[in-house]
Structures are given as structure tokens and as C-alpha cells.
Scaffold this motif. Structure first.
Motif, mmCIF file in Angstrom:
data_model
loop_
_atom_site.group_PDB
_atom_site.id
_atom_site.type_symbol
_atom_site.label_atom_id
_atom_site.label_comp_id
_atom_site.label_asym_id
_atom_site.label_seq_id
_atom_site.Cartn_x
_atom_site.Cartn_y
_atom_site.Cartn_z
ATOM 1 N N LEU A 235 36.047 45.559 41.417
ATOM 2 C CA LEU A 235 34.971 45.746 42.425
ATOM 3 C C LEU A 235 33.627 46.035 41.798
ATOM 4 N N PRO A 236 32.473 45.940 42.413
ATOM 5 C CA PRO A 236 31.258 46.234 41.444
ATOM 6 C C PRO A 236 31.065 47.702 41.149
ATOM 7 N N ASP A 237 31.882 48.512 42.001
ATOM 8 C CA ASP A 237 31.741 49.961 41.446
ATOM 9 C C ASP A 237 32.770 50.612 40.702
ATOM 10 N N ALA A 238 33.567 49.503 39.927
ATOM 11 C CA ALA A 238 34.506 49.812 38.930
ATOM 12 C C ALA A 238 34.095 50.990 37.994
ATOM 13 N N ILE A 265 40.093 39.516 39.069
ATOM 14 C CA ILE A 265 39.360 38.660 40.302
ATOM 15 C C ILE A 265 38.237 39.870 40.631
ATOM 16 N N THR A 266 37.022 39.192 40.579
ATOM 17 C CA THR A 266 36.032 40.196 40.976
ATOM 18 C C THR A 266 35.101 39.476 42.240
ATOM 19 N N LEU A 267 33.944 40.326 42.683
ATOM 20 C CA LEU A 267 33.110 39.593 43.557
ATOM 21 C C LEU A 267 32.004 38.649 42.879
ATOM 22 N N PRO A 375 52.656 32.821 43.227
ATOM 23 C CA PRO A 375 53.889 32.807 43.577
ATOM 24 C C PRO A 375 54.511 34.313 43.098
ATOM 25 N N GLN A 376 54.398 34.733 41.614
ATOM 26 C CA GLN A 376 54.542 35.736 41.089
ATOM 27 C C GLN A 376 54.178 37.218 41.703
ATOM 28 N N ALA A 377 54.892 38.120 41.793
ATOM 29 C CA ALA A 377 54.488 39.170 42.749
ATOM 30 C C ALA A 377 55.360 40.507 41.913
ATOM 31 N N LEU A 378 54.937 40.959 40.806
ATOM 32 C CA LEU A 378 55.409 41.881 39.950
ATOM 33 C C LEU A 378 54.584 43.067 39.826
ATOM 34 N N ALA A 379 53.348 42.981 39.425
ATOM 35 C CA ALA A 379 52.400 44.053 39.383
ATOM 36 C C ALA A 379 51.138 43.676 39.531
ATOM 37 N N ALA A 380 50.257 44.564 39.697
ATOM 38 C CA ALA A 380 48.731 44.299 40.079
ATOM 39 C C ALA A 380 48.049 45.612 40.060
ATOM 40 N N SER A 381 46.492 45.640 39.656
ATOM 41 C CA SER A 381 45.696 46.777 39.717
ATOM 42 C C SER A 381 44.479 46.618 40.463
ATOM 43 N N VAL A 382 44.048 47.557 41.061
ATOM 44 C CA VAL A 382 42.545 47.664 41.699
ATOM 45 C C VAL A 382 41.669 48.550 40.807
ATOM 46 N N TRP A 383 40.389 48.147 40.803
ATOM 47 C CA TRP A 383 39.397 49.161 40.006
ATOM 48 C C TRP A 383 38.266 49.273 40.858
ATOM 49 N N THR A 384 38.043 50.491 41.235
ATOM 50 C CA THR A 384 36.742 50.762 42.136
ATOM 51 C C THR A 384 36.945 52.471 42.345
ATOM 52 N N THR A 385 35.810 52.986 42.296
ATOM 53 C CA THR A 385 35.555 54.303 42.549
ATOM 54 C C THR A 385 35.477 54.884 44.044
ATOM 55 N N ASP A 386 35.582 53.899 44.862
ATOM 56 C CA ASP A 386 35.836 54.196 46.121
ATOM 57 C C ASP A 386 37.478 54.232 46.499
ATOM 58 N N LEU A 387 37.779 55.847 46.764
ATOM 59 C CA LEU A 387 39.259 55.994 46.609
ATOM 60 C C LEU A 387 39.853 55.153 47.739
ATOM 61 N N GLY A 388 39.184 55.126 49.194
ATOM 62 C CA GLY A 388 39.697 54.636 50.379
ATOM 63 C C GLY A 388 39.728 53.403 50.177
#
Length: 453
Positions: A235-238, A265-267, A375-388
Motif C-alpha cells: 500500500l502507499p503507506d508501506a 500488487i499495489t495501488l 489457484p495457489q494459496a500458500l503464503a502472502a504478505s501485506v505492507w502498510t503502516t496502518d495496523l488496522g
């Protein structure tokens, strides 16, 4: 019958390895069956002591393990050292975990009866592991299986039998003869192991091979880890270190990791900045200096074919820093692909190389849809300083493991496993013990029955 082994760093032959066929498979499974009675009869404490001795022997022989791992994979010294340390830790962790058992409720659940649950080993477990982490993937499977009281026959990948040969030598000295055996060979060897009279099969590898394993295993229990295609939603605030962290994770082990970030994947509003900063970060990661080569010619051909088939309008490659004498190895530069369709092969398929794709969406919801769109669903990550926002997205990502502002952070205490085409079952954590055990309910009548006259 032997197969030729090559050095991934040079592409040149380095040695040969035996290829096991019906007699060797039958002998290994029979030896494991013979060893099962004594090994499973040990108390958890006694098994733990032996597994702890194996862990100590791994640590004491770390240099030899590292040399063998490097020979088969081409990994840099820093990577092999860290992985061998993790392997020793895994055997110690599961040695202790098996002593802290949990079970469904016991007690007087039926009037006049006392009931409890016994957790029993599956028996002889056939394990098949891939070439990307020859020793560590074996430990992920073998450590909980052994701690639960099973004996194990493990088949390494054809190109990387080296470290498992040493591990089984050390296991013979510390655990007992036949408790853990290595069965070197090719795909046919793996099929023979699955079709042999083992009680369970644990497989880590490709989705196509996993389907074959499932068909051959029939009604026996199987545990499958079948690869991934991990999204990283930026996300933009990563955080400022996002791009360097993703580049490091994407190129660790030359990207040959099922859980490695693959799809950024970003905005739309942040797309150009993300491409620019990831180009800089990936450009700073040099094959030959920061990470090793691809493992084998087949993987090189597959990787090159996927890259060539991509419709990406921007292909931004880093430089190489290949040591002298290794110019003909399986080296591939860190690569960023941008301006590509959502159905590009490098997006929909697991690439398994030092490559990141970058996609964009207009909204956070659309970005989440892209993340969950393969189809694959093993791992993923999110990058943002907005904890919620980060916690909300981590909860809604379709993955067995999700990270927030980090990627590839794993430890023995936390479970790892896939969903859907990425397989089922659990590696790591105390939950992994249940993969290799089966419950038995025992109920005793307490009230006296009628007496004979």
C-alpha cells in the motif's frame, strides 16, 4: 545404476549417485518396518534424548553438511549456515514437543465408563522432498514424524542426495538402525516408494506431482505441500524498508522457495513509485554475490520459457556477479516485470526463480481480489503502516501463512501449510505432530457386569 550429478554453479559434472529401484525400495521399507517396534515403544523422553543427540551431531558436523548442501544447490555459505542451524533446532523442538501432548477430553463421558484418547504413530512414513531445500525440507517432515514414533524412509530429489546421505548416517548412530533411511533416485524411485507398503506419504513438490502421489497413495494418509505463488500487497503507506525486504526475500535461494514473494500488487496511485523502488532494490541483489544459481537444467529451461512467454512491457534485470570459473553455471539475474496483463504466465504460474511481477489496482479491495486471484494459496504478505488495515487484509488473504511488513519469517513454533492446490497438512509447530499420528479412543466399563452363576 547411477545418475550423474552436476554443480549448479559451474554446470559441470561433480559426481554420481545411485538410483534406487524395486529391490532397494523394498529393503528400505522392510528395514523401517523392523525398526518400528522398538522405536515406537520408546517413551517420548527416550526418543527426545536420541533426537537431541542427532541435533548435536548435526551442529558438530555443520561444515560437512554445508559443503554437501552447497555442492547440490550452489547456495552461498550464509544461506547454508542458517538452514543447518534451523535443522538442528527443528529436531530439538520436536523432541520436546512430543513430550507435551494434548488430547480430546478424557474422563467419565458416558455413565459408568471411563474414556481417554491414545495418540499412536502412523507406522512407516514415506517422505519425498524437493531440491530447493534438500536438508531443511527433510527436517520439516522427518523431525515430527520421528518424534511421534514413526520410522521414516525419505527420498531426496535426484539432483540433491548429498546431505540426506549424511543425515541418515548420523541418524543410524543416534536413533538406531533403520529408523531413518535415505533412498536416492529419480521420479520412478519416488513412485515406487509411494506404491510400497508404507503407512503414510508426506510429499513436498509440484502440484502435478502431488496429484500423482495422491492417486497412487489411495486411502492411506498423505500430507502435501504443493507450492505457492505468494502475493505481496504493497500500500502507499508501506514502511521505507518494504522494497529492500521484498527484493531480499524474492532472491533468497534464487527465488526457489514456495513461500517467496512472487507477485507485488499495489495501488494505481502508487504504481510507478513501486516499480521504481523495486527496480532499485532488485538491482542491488546480484546473482553470484548475494544469491546462488538455479538448481538444474530443467528448472533453467522452465524459468527461461516462462520469462520468454511474458507480455510484460518492462523487463528490468539486475547485473550478474558470477565468480571466475563459474560462467557456465545456472545463473539468472534478479528480474522485475511490470506493465503486464493479469493473466500473464509469470503471474498465474509459480515461477520459482529470482523474479517479481508488479500489478496495480485502483482500490484496496481490487488489490485483495488480485492477490486471491490465482489457484495457489500458500503464503502472502501485506505492507502498510496502518495496523488496522494490515491486520484486516492479512485475515482476508487466501493463504495458509500471512505476514505483515515482513516475508519469509518462520520458526519451529509456528505452523506452515497450504490450501487448495497448494496442498493440505501442516509443517512446523506442535500441530505437525498430528500429521504423523492417529487417535485411538479407549473406553472402559467401570460398573460390574452380570456374574455367571
Amino acid at each position: 545404476m547411477n545418475s550423474e550429478l552436476t554443480d549448479p554453479r559451474t554446470g559441470r559434472p561433480r559426481s554420481t549417485a545411485p538410483v534406487s529401484r524395486e529391490p532397494e525400495v523394498a529393503a528400505a521399507v522392510a528395514a523401517a518396518r523392523t525398526a518400528l517396534g522398538a522405536w515406537s515403544a520408546l517413551t517420548p523422553k527416550d526418543r527426545a534424548r536420541r533426537l537431541d543427540r542427532l541435533a548435536t551431531l548435526i551442529e558438530d558436523s555443520a561444515a560437512e553438511y554445508a559443503a554437501r548442501e552447497r555442492a547440490g544447490t550452489g547456495k552461498p555459505d550464509a544461506e547454508t549456515a542458517g538452514e543447518i542451524e534451523q535443522v538442528a533446532d527443528l529436531f530439538r523442538f520436536f523432541a520436546t514437543a512430543a513430550r507435551t501432548r494434548t488430547a480430546p477430553a478424557a474422563g467419565r463421558l458416558v455413565t459408568g465408563h471411563e474414556s481417554w484418547v491414545r495418540w499412536e504413530p502412523m507406522g512407516v512414513v514415506g517422505v519425498i522432498v524437493p531440491w530447493n531445500y534438500p536438508l531443511m525440507m527433510a527436517a520439516w517432515r522427518c523431525a515430527p514424524a520421528l518424534a511421534a514414533g514413526n520410522t521414516v524412509v525419505v527420498k531426496p530429489a535426484e539432483t540433491t542426495p548429498d546431505t540426506l546421505e549424511l543425515l541418515t548416517e548420523h541418524a543410524s548412530r543416534t536413533l538406531g538402525e533403520g529408523v531413518l533411511q535415505s533412498l536416492p533416485g529419480d521420479r520412478r524411485t519416488g513412485r515406487l516408494l509411494v506404491e510400497s507398503p508404507v503407512d503414510m506419504v508426506a510429499f513436498t513438490g509440484s502440484g502435478r506431482a502431488g496429484l500423482d502421489v495422491a492417486a497412487r497413495a489411495g486411502t492411506r494418509r498423505i500430507s502435501l505441500e504443493l507450492g505457492g505463488n505468494a502475493p505481496a500487497v504493497v500500500l502507499p503507506d508501506a514502511p521505507a524498508d518494504t522494497y529492500a525486504s521484498l527484493a531480499e526475500a524474492a532472491t533468497y535461494n534464487a527465488g526457489q522457495s514456495c513461500a517467496a514473494p512472487a507477485r507485488v500488487i499495489t495501488l494505481t496511485a502508487n504504481y510507478e513509485e513501486t516499480v521504481t523502488r523495486l527496480t532499485e532494490a532488485m538491482g542491488a541483489r546480484l546473482a553470484g554475490r548475494d544469491f546462488g544459481p538455479l538448481n538444474n537444467p530443467d528448472q533453467v529451461a522452465r524459468y527461461d520459457s516462462l520469462v520468454a512467454s511474458s507480455s510484460a512491457k518492462r523487463q528490468l534485470a539486475a547485473d550478474l556477479a558470477v565468480p571466475p570459473g563459474e560462467e557456465h553455471g545456472h545463473w539468472r539475474a534478479a528480474l522485475l516485470l511490470a506493465d503486464l496483463p493479469h493473466d500473464d504466465p509469470t503471474v498465474t504460474e509459480e515461477v520459482f526463480g529470482p523474479l517479481l511481477t508488479v500489478q496495480h489496482a485502483d482500490t484496496v479491495e481490487a488489490a485483495l481480489s488480485l492477490a486471491n486471484g490465482v489457484p495457489q494459496a500458500l503464503a502472502a504478505s501485506v505492507w502498510t503502516t496502518d495496523l488496522g488495515t494490515g491486520l484486516d487484509l492479512a485475515a482476508r488473504l487466501d493463504a495458509g501463512e500471512a505476514w505483515l511488513n515482513c516475508h519469509l519469517v518462520q520458526t519451529a513454533e509456528l505452523p506452515h501449510g497450504g490450501r487448495g492446490p497448494s496442498g493440505h497438512g501442516t509443517d512446523l509447530s506442535t500441530l505437525a505432530l498430528q500429521e504423523y499420528q492417529r487417535p485411538k479412543t479407549v473406553t472402559v466399563r467401570l460398573t460390574p457386569g452380570p456374574r455367571e452363576s
